[in-house]
Each structure stands twice: as structure tokens, then as C-alpha cells.
Design a protein around this motif. Sequence first.
Motif, short mmCIF file in Angstrom:
data_model
loop_
_atom_site.label_atom_id
_atom_site.label_comp_id
_atom_site.label_asym_id
_atom_site.label_seq_id
_atom_site.Cartn_x
_atom_site.Cartn_y
_atom_site.Cartn_z
N ARG A 135 0.64 -1.23 0.10
CA ARG A 135 -0.11 -0.16 -0.02
C ARG A 135 0.88 1.27 -0.10
NH1 ARG A 135 -4.51 -0.19 4.62
NH2 ARG A 135 -4.98 1.82 3.34
N GLN A 136 2.07 0.96 0.61
CA GLN A 136 2.84 2.51 0.78
C GLN A 136 3.50 2.51 -0.42
OE1 GLN A 136 6.36 1.99 3.19
NE2 GLN A 136 7.16 3.89 3.12
N ARG A 138 2.31 1.70 -3.42
CA ARG A 138 1.15 2.30 -4.57
C ARG A 138 0.82 3.94 -4.32
NH1 ARG A 138 -3.25 -2.52 -4.54
NH2 ARG A 138 -2.10 -4.22 -5.73
N ALA A 139 0.92 4.02 -2.82
CA ALA A 139 0.70 5.51 -2.53
C ALA A 139 1.60 6.44 -3.07
CB ALA A 139 0.37 5.81 -1.22
N ARG A 140 2.94 5.82 -3.16
CA ARG A 140 3.96 6.78 -3.62
C ARG A 140 3.99 6.82 -5.03
NH1 ARG A 140 9.17 4.04 -1.62
NH2 ARG A 140 8.52 5.07 0.32
N ARG A 141 3.73 5.52 -5.78
CA ARG A 141 3.79 5.84 -7.04
C ARG A 141 2.45 6.71 -7.69
NH1 ARG A 141 2.73 0.31 -8.99
NH2 ARG A 141 5.13 0.20 -8.35
N ARG A 142 1.32 6.54 -6.94
CA ARG A 142 0.36 7.63 -7.28
C ARG A 142 0.68 9.13 -7.12
NH1 ARG A 142 -3.47 5.74 -3.43
NH2 ARG A 142 -3.14 3.49 -3.91
N TYR A 143 1.39 9.41 -5.89
CA TYR A 143 2.02 10.68 -5.72
C TYR A 143 2.97 11.25 -6.83
CZ TYR A 143 4.37 14.38 -3.56
OH TYR A 143 5.06 15.63 -3.05
N LEU A 145 2.98 10.17 -9.89
CA LEU A 145 2.29 10.17 -11.27
C LEU A 145 1.50 11.68 -11.24
CD1 LEU A 145 0.99 6.59 -11.95
CD2 LEU A 145 2.74 8.06 -13.08
N ALA A 146 0.93 12.02 -9.92
CA ALA A 146 0.06 13.12 -9.64
C ALA A 146 1.34 14.32 -9.74
CB ALA A 146 -0.46 13.11 -8.51
N GLN A 147 2.32 14.23 -9.51
CA GLN A 147 3.08 15.12 -9.61
C GLN A 147 3.71 15.68 -11.10
OE1 GLN A 147 3.80 17.82 -7.29
NE2 GLN A 147 2.50 16.66 -6.01
#
Length: 194
Positions: A135-136, A138-143, A145-147
Motif C-alpha cells: 500500500r505504501q 502504491r501511494a508513492r507511485r500515485r503521488y 504520477l500526480a506530480q
Amino acid sequence: MYRVRVRSVPPVVLALRRFPNPRLTGIGAGLFAALTMFVLACVDRLLFDSSELVYGLLFLPVSALTALWVRPADLVTAPISVPIAFAVGVFPISGGSEGLGGQIMGLVTALAVHAGWLYGGTLIAGLIASVRKVRQMRARRRYVLAQGRGGAPASERAPRSAAASSAVAAAKPVRAGAGGAGAAGAVTRRPQRP
């Protein structure tokens, strides 16, 4: 006109949010598990006459809490510290004979007899730590990509672009007689024909 839909939070989730959510270091999680198991083993010895079933059942939630409360940077330590805590806690209920050798033999025998509980608690801690790590990530990857960084931080991309620009500059042909000190230092000149 738009209606805003507000989702209500289930009461179970609200109750779980009221529980403490500490973030222990790896050493702190190991100390928490070891001290808790030692105290629970002493209580087991006093109240339940050193019942291995009670000790094993109490070990499983302690393993889960250790894996849940360790901070994300130290997730690897949870499955390592849980078996150590089991060994520390089993000492009061091991029932060895008098003397150091008898106590050690009682401890080794208790660890062998309770191996199922030991593996079960370690498996629980390992699964919880693995799920938290996934989960950590995935959250880092989403962050990222959002940046809009495209996966690589700017500090890693900067040296590549500098190296690429120097490679492109070195690949350009240099005319004879043209170029200053930079071209003379990088490429040797041929003598001109008379």
C-alpha cells in the motif's frame, strides 16, 4: 442543480479510528512485543497454570499489533522481532528444572512444542507488514504520477541531461581553424596542407 452526496462512515470504522495508532521504531516494536509477551506469560502462569493454548492465543494479537504499529520505514523488523518476543515470553511458562541447564532445556522444549503458534504469529506479522508495504508503494507511485514527474525524481534526471548534452557537443564536427580553447582541448587538430 447538483446534489452533493455525503457518504456516512460506518460505526465500526469510527470505533476503530478511536483506537491508538502509535508509530514505533523497529527497536520500539520489538521491545513492545517482548515486554507484552513476558507480562502475558506471567499472567498466564498465575491465572491459567502456564496454559500453552492461552499463551498461543495471546501471541497472535500481539503479533498483529506489532506489525500494525511499527512505522513504515521499519516494516521489515516486525516479522523478525515477533519470534524473539515469543521466545522471551515463553521463558516464564517453560517449566524447566532447577539449574541453568534445566532452564535452557525447558525453554528449547517449549519453543519446539509451541512452534505452531510461533509460525502462526510470524506469518500474521509478515502478511500485515507486506500488505502495508504494498500500500505504501502504491501511494508513492500515485503521488509521483500526480506530480507529473514520470517516475524519476528531478535529481536523477539532471545528471542524465548534462551527460547527454556533453555527448552531443562532443559528437559535433569541429572545423579546422575554428574553435577556441574548448575545441582545442577536446579535439586534436590536423596540420594544414600548404
